[in-house]
Scaffold this active site. Structure first.
Site, PDB file in Angstrom:
ATOM      1  N   LYS A  12       0.867  -1.181   0.000  1.00  0.00           N
ATOM      2  CA  LYS A  12       0.000   0.000   0.000  1.00  0.00           C
ATOM      3  C   LYS A  12       0.902   1.229   0.000  1.00  0.00           C
ATOM      4  O   LYS A  12       2.053   1.160   0.421  1.00  0.00           O
ATOM      5  CB  LYS A  12      -0.882   0.001   1.251  1.00  0.00           C
ATOM      6  N   ASP A  54      -7.117   4.534  -4.264  1.00  0.00           N
ATOM      7  CA  ASP A  54      -7.732   4.415  -2.933  1.00  0.00           C
ATOM      8  C   ASP A  54      -8.322   5.800  -2.662  1.00  0.00           C
ATOM      9  O   ASP A  54      -8.567   6.563  -3.621  1.00  0.00           O
ATOM     10  CB  ASP A  54      -6.682   3.992  -1.876  1.00  0.00           C
ATOM     11  N   SER A  83      -8.830  -5.714 -10.048  1.00  0.00           N
ATOM     12  CA  SER A  83      -7.512  -5.215 -10.466  1.00  0.00           C
ATOM     13  C   SER A  83      -6.667  -6.371 -11.003  1.00  0.00           C
ATOM     14  O   SER A  83      -5.952  -6.227 -11.995  1.00  0.00           O
ATOM     15  CB  SER A  83      -6.773  -4.574  -9.290  1.00  0.00           C
TER      16      SER A  83
HETATM   17  P1  NDP Z   1     -12.907   8.099  -2.287  1.00  0.00           P
HETATM   18  O1  NDP Z   1     -11.839   9.085  -2.131  1.00  0.00           O
HETATM   19  O2  NDP Z   1     -13.512   7.873  -3.630  1.00  0.00           O
HETATM   20  O3  NDP Z   1     -14.104   8.409  -1.291  1.00  0.00           O
HETATM   21  C1  NDP Z   1     -13.916   8.460   0.091  1.00  0.00           C
HETATM   22  C2  NDP Z   1     -15.224   8.904   0.715  1.00  0.00           C
HETATM   23  O4  NDP Z   1     -15.106   8.775   2.121  1.00  0.00           O
HETATM   24  C3  NDP Z   1     -15.551  10.348   0.436  1.00  0.00           C
HETATM   25  O5  NDP Z   1     -16.939  10.527   0.406  1.00  0.00           O
HETATM   26  C4  NDP Z   1     -14.932  11.048   1.637  1.00  0.00           C
HETATM   27  O6  NDP Z   1     -15.515  12.308   1.948  1.00  0.00           O
HETATM   28  C5  NDP Z   1     -15.232  10.050   2.724  1.00  0.00           C
HETATM   29  N1  NDP Z   1     -14.245  10.210   3.785  1.00  0.00           N
HETATM   30  C6  NDP Z   1     -12.911  10.100   3.690  1.00  0.00           C
HETATM   31  N2  NDP Z   1     -12.337  10.362   4.865  1.00  0.00           N
HETATM   32  C7  NDP Z   1     -13.363  10.608   5.701  1.00  0.00           C
HETATM   33  C8  NDP Z   1     -13.437  10.934   7.066  1.00  0.00           C
HETATM   34  N3  NDP Z   1     -12.337  11.070   7.811  1.00  0.00           N
HETATM   35  N4  NDP Z   1     -14.669  11.086   7.599  1.00  0.00           N
HETATM   36  C9  NDP Z   1     -15.790  10.965   6.836  1.00  0.00           C
HETATM   37  N5  NDP Z   1     -15.777  10.681   5.551  1.00  0.00           N
HETATM   38  C10 NDP Z   1     -14.585  10.503   4.999  1.00  0.00           C
HETATM   39  O7  NDP Z   1     -12.297   6.710  -1.710  1.00  0.00           O
HETATM   40  P2  NDP Z   1     -12.802   5.229  -1.947  1.00  0.00           P
HETATM   41  O8  NDP Z   1     -14.281   5.212  -2.089  1.00  0.00           O
HETATM   42  O9  NDP Z   1     -11.963   4.631  -3.002  1.00  0.00           O
HETATM   43  O10 NDP Z   1     -12.361   4.521  -0.584  1.00  0.00           O
HETATM   44  C11 NDP Z   1     -13.234   4.443   0.555  1.00  0.00           C
HETATM   45  C12 NDP Z   1     -12.772   3.329   1.465  1.00  0.00           C
HETATM   46  O11 NDP Z   1     -12.786   2.076   0.754  1.00  0.00           O
HETATM   47  C13 NDP Z   1     -11.349   3.450   2.018  1.00  0.00           C
HETATM   48  O12 NDP Z   1     -11.316   2.874   3.307  1.00  0.00           O
HETATM   49  C14 NDP Z   1     -10.542   2.583   1.075  1.00  0.00           C
HETATM   50  O13 NDP Z   1      -9.340   2.133   1.658  1.00  0.00           O
HETATM   51  C15 NDP Z   1     -11.512   1.443   0.860  1.00  0.00           C
HETATM   52  N6  NDP Z   1     -11.291   0.622  -0.326  1.00  0.00           N
HETATM   53  C16 NDP Z   1     -11.276   1.180  -1.583  1.00  0.00           C
HETATM   54  C17 NDP Z   1     -11.092   0.393  -2.687  1.00  0.00           C
HETATM   55  C18 NDP Z   1     -11.195   0.946  -4.068  1.00  0.00           C
HETATM   56  O14 NDP Z   1     -11.215   0.136  -5.013  1.00  0.00           O
HETATM   57  N7  NDP Z   1     -11.298   2.243  -4.268  1.00  0.00           N
HETATM   58  C19 NDP Z   1     -10.806  -1.048  -2.561  1.00  0.00           C
HETATM   59  C20 NDP Z   1     -10.944  -1.559  -1.212  1.00  0.00           C
HETATM   60  C21 NDP Z   1     -11.148  -0.733  -0.152  1.00  0.00           C
HETATM   61  P3  NDP Z   1     -14.729  13.664   1.582  1.00  0.00           P
HETATM   62  O15 NDP Z   1     -14.801  13.748   0.096  1.00  0.00           O
HETATM   63  O16 NDP Z   1     -15.463  14.706   2.307  1.00  0.00           O
HETATM   64  O17 NDP Z   1     -13.309  13.484   2.089  1.00  0.00           O
END
Ligand code: NDP
Length: 445
Positions: A114, A154, A377
């Site tokens: 990561k 991510d 992926s």
């Molecule tokens: P994005 O950046 O697309 O979206 C993240 C979302 O979570 C946004 O709506 C963001 O809001 C919100 N967020 C982030 N930090 C916080 C916080 N501290 N409190 C509240 N809301 C928060 O990321 P992903 O959707 O890709 O990833 C989301 C989760 O899924 C992560 O834990 C990631 O590790 C996990 N994941 C992702 C994968 C992928 O394929 N993308 C695969 C497996 C797991 P804001 O815009 O306001 O920051």
């Protein structure tokens, strides 16, 4: 723990795994003899680097870049890059550690890693994002490769960022090495379904849980947290299976929409216009936005509450680590929630997981439930290696098959190790044994 002071999230993830391994160690003394647990907790390589770049005002900005190459017993390191101001070594290590066992569960030949940066993309122009990505890759390129380490997206890293990163890799190396990054655009080496895969996969996993309980998504009320890549496509698949998704969130607050989220509007606001979630509520009569202003989706004690106060049958936390604590879990249980599947990595605190266990709520941990992203992926890597591209239907069918396989493997392993129905134990044990056996076979390296 003393070797890694201050790495709170890594400690939490390691404890969570180790808590499940008692019966494994008892049955497999060879793992202890070969110091497998100690070795698996130590990354094979950790890279930390300076990322200087120039902003639109001509000022030099400085960030820190990370890549933790955790374990390559099963294949090249594989795992995403996160761009978020909270990123530090403890977060990258927790994510890399989880990734090892998640990737093992997919059954694909990929190791765990990561990376990321404490860069905050919010409010940055396209040109600034590009310059940052180019600077980041100018160091990272020497550490990655299709047979070495294959990063992906991510939090804060989506198709746009992968494009800029790939462009710089190609430029520096003079190689069109499609398999070096995943999450690429469809026209230039990407795979159909990769964008949807994590969210869809989480819902497929939850669907298997429901099926095992003679139930389904049809007619159920669902709450997702976050409104990014994982959240949007989890909501989409849940709605497709007949559920009503009534709430989602971002770091400024949450939206409640009793009529069910309008996903076209949500995508327009978040993916195209890249605006805050409040813009969704402004454009939709049936929706209201609740500002929490805490930098999270809301805490239980605050007058605004949290997204977890919205009543639902199924909760899908899809935002970030430790976003759902014990009080949030109690609110969910009080409101009748019976299934929780983690789309995000480690979104539920240990206290929340205990509340769910005590209340008989079915709980699917992220390393199993969100493995659809990395599995797809790996399908992208397969297509790149064979210079082929598969249809949406074929790729989605493979994703569903993989998620059903992970679900069944978790249940069977939990049964075999005396914890029937416990998805946490099943996922931890099945993932660990696969990695441990490969490490044993490869010798002390
Ligand atoms: P994005 O950046 O697309 O979206 C993240 C979302 O979570 C946004 O709506 C963001 O809001 C919100 N967020 C982030 N930090 C916080 C916080 N501290 N409190 C509240 N809301 C928060 O990321 P992903 O959707 O890709 O990833 C989301 C989760 O899924 C992560 O834990 C990631 O590790 C996990 N994941 C992702 C994968 C992928 O394929 N993308 C695969 C497996 C797991 P804001 O815009 O306001 O920051």
């Amino acid at each position: 723990l003393a070797r890694n002071p201050g790495e709170t999230e890594f400690h939490q993830a390691a404890r969570e795994l180790l808590d499940s391994l008692g019966p494994v160690v008892a049955r497999h003394p060879e793992y202890t003899d070969a110091a497998i647990i100690r070795r698996v907790c130590e990354p094979e390589r950790q890279i930390i680097f300076r990322v200087p770049w120039v902003d639109d005002a001509g000022q030099v900005q400085l960030n820190r870049g990370f890549r933790v190459e955790f374990n390559s017993a099963l294949g090249p390191y594989k795992g995403g890059l996160r761009f978020h101001p909270s990123v530090y070594l403890g977060i990258v290590k927790f994510l890399g550690f989880e990734q090892i066992f998640k990737n093992a569960l997919t059954g694909m030949p990929i190791g765990g890693g990561k990376g990321g940066s404490d860069f905050d993309p919010k409010g940055r122009s396209d040109a600034e994002i590009m310059r940052f990505c180019q600077s980041f890759m100018t160091e990272l390129y020497r550490h990655i490769g299709e047979y070495t380490d294959v990063p992906a997206g991510d939090i804060g890293v989506g198709g746009r960022e992968i494009g800029y990163l790939f462009g710089q890799y190609k430029r520096i190396t003079n190689r069109y090495e499609s398999g070096v990054l995943t999450g690429k655009g469809i026209g230039w080496g990407g795979s159909l379904v990769r964008t949807e895969a994590t969210g869809y996969g989480t819902v497929y996993f939850a669907n298997e849980i429901l099926k095992a309980r003679k139930s389904s998504f049809a007619g159920k009320t669902v709450v997702v947290s976050g409104s990014g890549n994982v959240a949007i496509y989890a909501a989409e698949k849940a709605a497709e299976l007949g559920a009503t998704v009534v709430a989602c969130s971002d770091s400024s607050g949450y939206v409640v929409d009793e009529k069910g989220l309008d996903l076209d509007l949500l995508k327009e606001v978040k993916e195209v216009r890249r605006e805050r979630l409040s813009a969704y509520a402004e454009a939709r009569e049936s929706a209201r936005f609740v500002a929490t202003g805490t930098g999270s989706s809301g805490s239980s004690g605050s007058p605004a509450g949290s997204v977890w106060d919205v009543p639902c049958d199924i909760a899908l936390p899809c935002a970030t680590q430790n976003e759902l604590d014990g009080d949030h879990a109690l609110a969910l249980v009080r409101n009748g929630c019976t299934v929780v599947a983690e789309g995000a990595n480690m979104p539920c605190t240990p206290a929340a997981v205990k509340v769910f266990a005590d209340a008989g709520v079915a709980f699917a941990p992220g390393k199993a439930a969100n493995a659809g992203g990395v599995a797809t992926s790996a399908l992208e890597m397969q297509q790149n290696a064979s210079r082929d591209s598969w249809t949406f239907a074929h790729t989605e069918a493979r994703l569903e098959e993989i998620m059903v396989g992970i679900h069944d493997r978790c249940l069977a392993t939990a049964d075999a190790y005396g914890a029937p129905g416990n998805y946490v134990a099943g996922a931890n044990i099945a993932g660990f044994i696969q990695v441990a056996d490969a490490m044993l076979a490869l010798g002390v390296i």
